[in-house]
Design a protein around this motif. Structure first.
Motif, PDB file in Angstrom:
ATOM      1  N   GLU A 140       0.089   1.214  -6.959  1.00  0.00           N
ATOM      2  CA  GLU A 140      -0.466   1.986  -5.851  1.00  0.00           C
ATOM      3  C   GLU A 140      -1.470   1.151  -5.052  1.00  0.00           C
ATOM      4  O   GLU A 140      -1.559   1.281  -3.821  1.00  0.00           O
ATOM      5  N   ASP A 141      -2.243   0.301  -5.748  1.00  0.00           N
ATOM      6  CA  ASP A 141      -3.209  -0.550  -5.048  1.00  0.00           C
ATOM      7  C   ASP A 141      -2.491  -1.581  -4.168  1.00  0.00           C
ATOM      8  O   ASP A 141      -2.940  -1.884  -3.050  1.00  0.00           O
ATOM      9  N   VAL A 142      -1.383  -2.096  -4.671  1.00  0.00           N
ATOM     10  CA  VAL A 142      -0.617  -3.078  -3.902  1.00  0.00           C
ATOM     11  C   VAL A 142       0.008  -2.406  -2.679  1.00  0.00           C
ATOM     12  O   VAL A 142      -0.036  -2.944  -1.564  1.00  0.00           O
ATOM     13  N   SER A 143       0.571  -1.225  -2.884  1.00  0.00           N
ATOM     14  CA  SER A 143       1.204  -0.502  -1.771  1.00  0.00           C
ATOM     15  C   SER A 143       0.178  -0.136  -0.709  1.00  0.00           C
ATOM     16  O   SER A 143       0.457  -0.209   0.498  1.00  0.00           O
ATOM     17  N   GLU A 144      -1.014   0.254  -1.138  1.00  0.00           N
ATOM     18  CA  GLU A 144      -2.065   0.600  -0.173  1.00  0.00           C
ATOM     19  C   GLU A 144      -2.446  -0.615   0.662  1.00  0.00           C
ATOM     20  O   GLU A 144      -2.654  -0.515   1.879  1.00  0.00           O
ATOM     21  N   TRP A 145      -2.553  -1.772   0.003  1.00  0.00           N
ATOM     22  CA  TRP A 145      -2.886  -3.000   0.733  1.00  0.00           C
ATOM     23  C   TRP A 145      -1.797  -3.364   1.738  1.00  0.00           C
ATOM     24  O   TRP A 145      -2.078  -3.685   2.895  1.00  0.00           O
ATOM     25  N   VAL A 146      -0.544  -3.288   1.306  1.00  0.00           N
ATOM     26  CA  VAL A 146       0.566  -3.712   2.159  1.00  0.00           C
ATOM     27  C   VAL A 146       0.796  -2.745   3.305  1.00  0.00           C
ATOM     28  O   VAL A 146       0.931  -3.152   4.470  1.00  0.00           O
TER      29      VAL A 146
END
Length: 261
Positions: A140-146
């Motif tokens: 979820e943290d990666v998706s939020e960043w991207v």
């Protein structure tokens, strides 16, 4: 690659793999190309792999460039970024610093490539097999960043395991869709060897008719079998419009009756 690139321009693609040391970049490549996995770590300076794939309507020649995980060779790194047609950014789901590393890699891409929003990018979190005991980076943290912090990109996020062969082929299949070699969500966008059945169907359909069938009239639905491409009469449309307006007036009157002064 910009939006005006033609299909023939995709005959040769250079995929550059970036990420920190020890995240498994080389392991992902070896699992994909040779279906092997080596647990012993060996640092990479620069390895180049060449493969050809028959997609039916074209032969795709792929150069896969495995880069060093450290910053010892900045000139070589800049050249890799400048000549890439696509990027695979790899981090380890068990290492927060490795996620910070791919953020820095992306900043390098953004600084050097004015067309970075048109370049296919896959962000892959490796070592998914270790998440049952240790995870530092939620997807979820990666998706939020991207998807939230970065500008609109041609990108996909997924997690994988080179050791257990999880989502490895999906990484490379994703580039076919992101590069628009195959349309998104077609059956054979996951294939690398034979021609897409969806591609063939689309080609034949284009010769038969100039416009696609309406959504509810597509073959396979109860109405679509006998009414494919059959236009609705104007009188029927007018009657439906009058009926809708009448229902709206009745609903409004009912609402007025419920208002007590």
């Amino acid at each position: 690659m910009n939006s005006t690139t033609t299909m023939s321009d995709y005959e040769r693609i250079r995929l550059v793999i970036l990420g920190g040391a020890g995240v498994g970049k080389s392991c992902i490549i070896k699992r994909f190309l040779t279906n092997t996995y080596i647990s012993k770590y060996r640092s990479t300076v620069e390895d180049l792999y060449n493969r050809e794939y028959d997609l039916g309507h074209m032969t795709l020649k792929v150069d896969i460039l495995d880069t060093a995980g450290d910053m010892q060779f900045p000139a070589m790194r800049r050249l890799c970024i400048a000549t890439a047609h696509a990027f695979l950014l790899v981090y380890a789901v068990t290492s927060a610093p490795s996620f910070d590393c791919i953020k820095k890699c992306f900043e390098e891409i953004r600084e050097q490539r004015g067309d970075y929003q048109e370049i296919p990018i896959v962000v892959a979190g490796n070592k998914l097999d270790l998440t049952s005991t240790h995870r530092e980076i939620p997807i979820e943290d990666v998706s939020e960043w991207v998807y939230c912090e970065l500008p609109k990109l041609r990108v996909k996020v997924l997690e994988c395991s080179a050791k257990d062969d999880i989502n490895i082929r999906e990484i490379f299949r994703s580039f076919l869709t992101l590069s628009k070699i195959f349309p998104r969500d077609t059956e054979e966008s996951s294939g690398l060897k034979r021609r897409s059945s969806a591609y063939v169907s689309a080609s034949k359909a284009g010769r038969r008719t100039a416009s696609p069938a309406p959504e509810k009239d597509k073959p396979g639905t109860s109405e679509g079998k006998d009414t494919l491409m059959k236009p609705r009469s104007r009188s029927l449309i007018r009657r439906a419009s009058r009926k809708t307006k009448q229902q709206m007036r009745e609903a409004q009157n009912a609402n007025d009756d419920c208002n007590v002064s």
